[in-house]
Scaffold this motif. Sequence first.
Motif, PDB file in Angstrom:
ATOM      1  N   UNK A 134       0.824  -1.201   0.000  1.00  0.00           N
ATOM      2  CA  UNK A 134       0.000   0.000   0.000  1.00  0.00           C
ATOM      3  C   UNK A 134       0.862   1.256   0.000  1.00  0.00           C
ATOM      4  N   UNK A 135       0.652   2.103  -0.990  1.00  0.00           N
ATOM      5  CA  UNK A 135       1.359   3.372  -1.177  1.00  0.00           C
ATOM      6  C   UNK A 135       2.841   3.203  -1.481  1.00  0.00           C
ATOM      7  N   UNK A 136       3.232   2.049  -1.989  1.00  0.00           N
ATOM      8  CA  UNK A 136       4.637   1.877  -2.365  1.00  0.00           C
ATOM      9  C   UNK A 136       5.029   2.824  -3.489  1.00  0.00           C
ATOM     10  N   UNK A 137       4.061   3.198  -4.333  1.00  0.00           N
ATOM     11  CA  UNK A 137       4.390   4.090  -5.446  1.00  0.00           C
ATOM     12  C   UNK A 137       4.892   5.450  -4.973  1.00  0.00           C
ATOM     13  N   UNK A 138       4.458   5.871  -3.803  1.00  0.00           N
ATOM     14  CA  UNK A 138       4.959   7.136  -3.259  1.00  0.00           C
ATOM     15  C   UNK A 138       6.432   6.987  -2.882  1.00  0.00           C
ATOM     16  N   UNK A 139       6.761   5.876  -2.234  1.00  0.00           N
ATOM     17  CA  UNK A 139       8.161   5.629  -1.879  1.00  0.00           C
ATOM     18  C   UNK A 139       9.026   5.513  -3.130  1.00  0.00           C
ATOM     19  N   UNK A 140       8.483   4.907  -4.175  1.00  0.00           N
ATOM     20  CA  UNK A 140       9.222   4.788  -5.433  1.00  0.00           C
ATOM     21  C   UNK A 140       9.364   6.143  -6.116  1.00  0.00           C
ATOM     22  N   UNK A 151      11.281  -4.136  -9.636  1.00  0.00           N
ATOM     23  CA  UNK A 151      10.958  -4.835 -10.882  1.00  0.00           C
ATOM     24  C   UNK A 151      11.724  -6.155 -10.970  1.00  0.00           C
ATOM     25  N   UNK A 152      13.021  -6.108 -10.702  1.00  0.00           N
ATOM     26  CA  UNK A 152      13.843  -7.313 -10.794  1.00  0.00           C
ATOM     27  C   UNK A 152      13.366  -8.387  -9.820  1.00  0.00           C
ATOM     28  N   UNK A 173       6.942   4.123 -14.833  1.00  0.00           N
ATOM     29  CA  UNK A 173       6.735   3.406 -16.093  1.00  0.00           C
ATOM     30  C   UNK A 173       7.329   2.006 -16.059  1.00  0.00           C
ATOM     31  N   UNK A 174       8.450   1.847 -15.389  1.00  0.00           N
ATOM     32  CA  UNK A 174       9.078   0.526 -15.303  1.00  0.00           C
ATOM     33  C   UNK A 174       8.143  -0.483 -14.641  1.00  0.00           C
ATOM     34  N   UNK A 175       7.380  -0.007 -13.662  1.00  0.00           N
ATOM     35  CA  UNK A 175       6.434  -0.884 -12.965  1.00  0.00           C
ATOM     36  C   UNK A 175       5.216  -1.171 -13.837  1.00  0.00           C
ATOM     37  N   UNK A 176       4.719  -0.134 -14.486  1.00  0.00           N
ATOM     38  CA  UNK A 176       3.573  -0.307 -15.383  1.00  0.00           C
ATOM     39  C   UNK A 176       3.906  -1.287 -16.505  1.00  0.00           C
TER      40      UNK A 176
END
Length: 204
Positions: A134-140, A151-152, A173-176
């Motif tokens: 949850x909310x990892x995208x903010x940390x990224x 990703x790896x 984008x790498x995650x998407x």
Amino acid sequence: MTDTNDNARHATKMAKKKVARDKIMATKIDQKGLIIVHTGKGKGKSSAAFGMIFRCIAHEMKSGVVQFIKGGMDCGERDLITARFPELCEFYTMGEGFTWETQDKARDIEMAQAAWEKAKELIRNPENRMVLLDEINIALRYDYIDVNDVVAFLLAEKPPLTHVVLTGRNAKEELIEIADLVTEMELVKHPFRAGVKAQKGVEF
């Protein structure tokens, strides 16, 4: 007579649609653990993800949650899961609040890294059929965690039948690119802009 004709046409149309749909579904035979991303400026990213966690709980499938940001905030989902379903869902709140609240970048990075280590531990366990980050995208987004590492890891170490859900605005984008399912929540209207604060049962 008109109603009879309309009903007959509708039945014929739906029968054709069912044949076409059944034909499509017959080709969908693969089962796999999905990488799922909920992003966008609209509300509902975490709410939708927790809906899937509760589905897993309902099916008695083990799952796990790691909250990367929402530290001291009240969270109805956390309260319910830890009180009623601890044997089905491990729940870890690792963050200490939003970055503008902590105002301590080094501490934020330390907590995000610790959360990622816990996330990897949960994902590696094949008994967990779903893990919510949850909310990892903010940390990224703030580079507290290296997106290339995420990703790896997901590509190399996620068990084949484990679903991983990653939420938060501004997904990289790498995650998407590696995700199987990406949903962008679009903001059309929000009460916060009209001066209404977060509401219990809606936001938390």
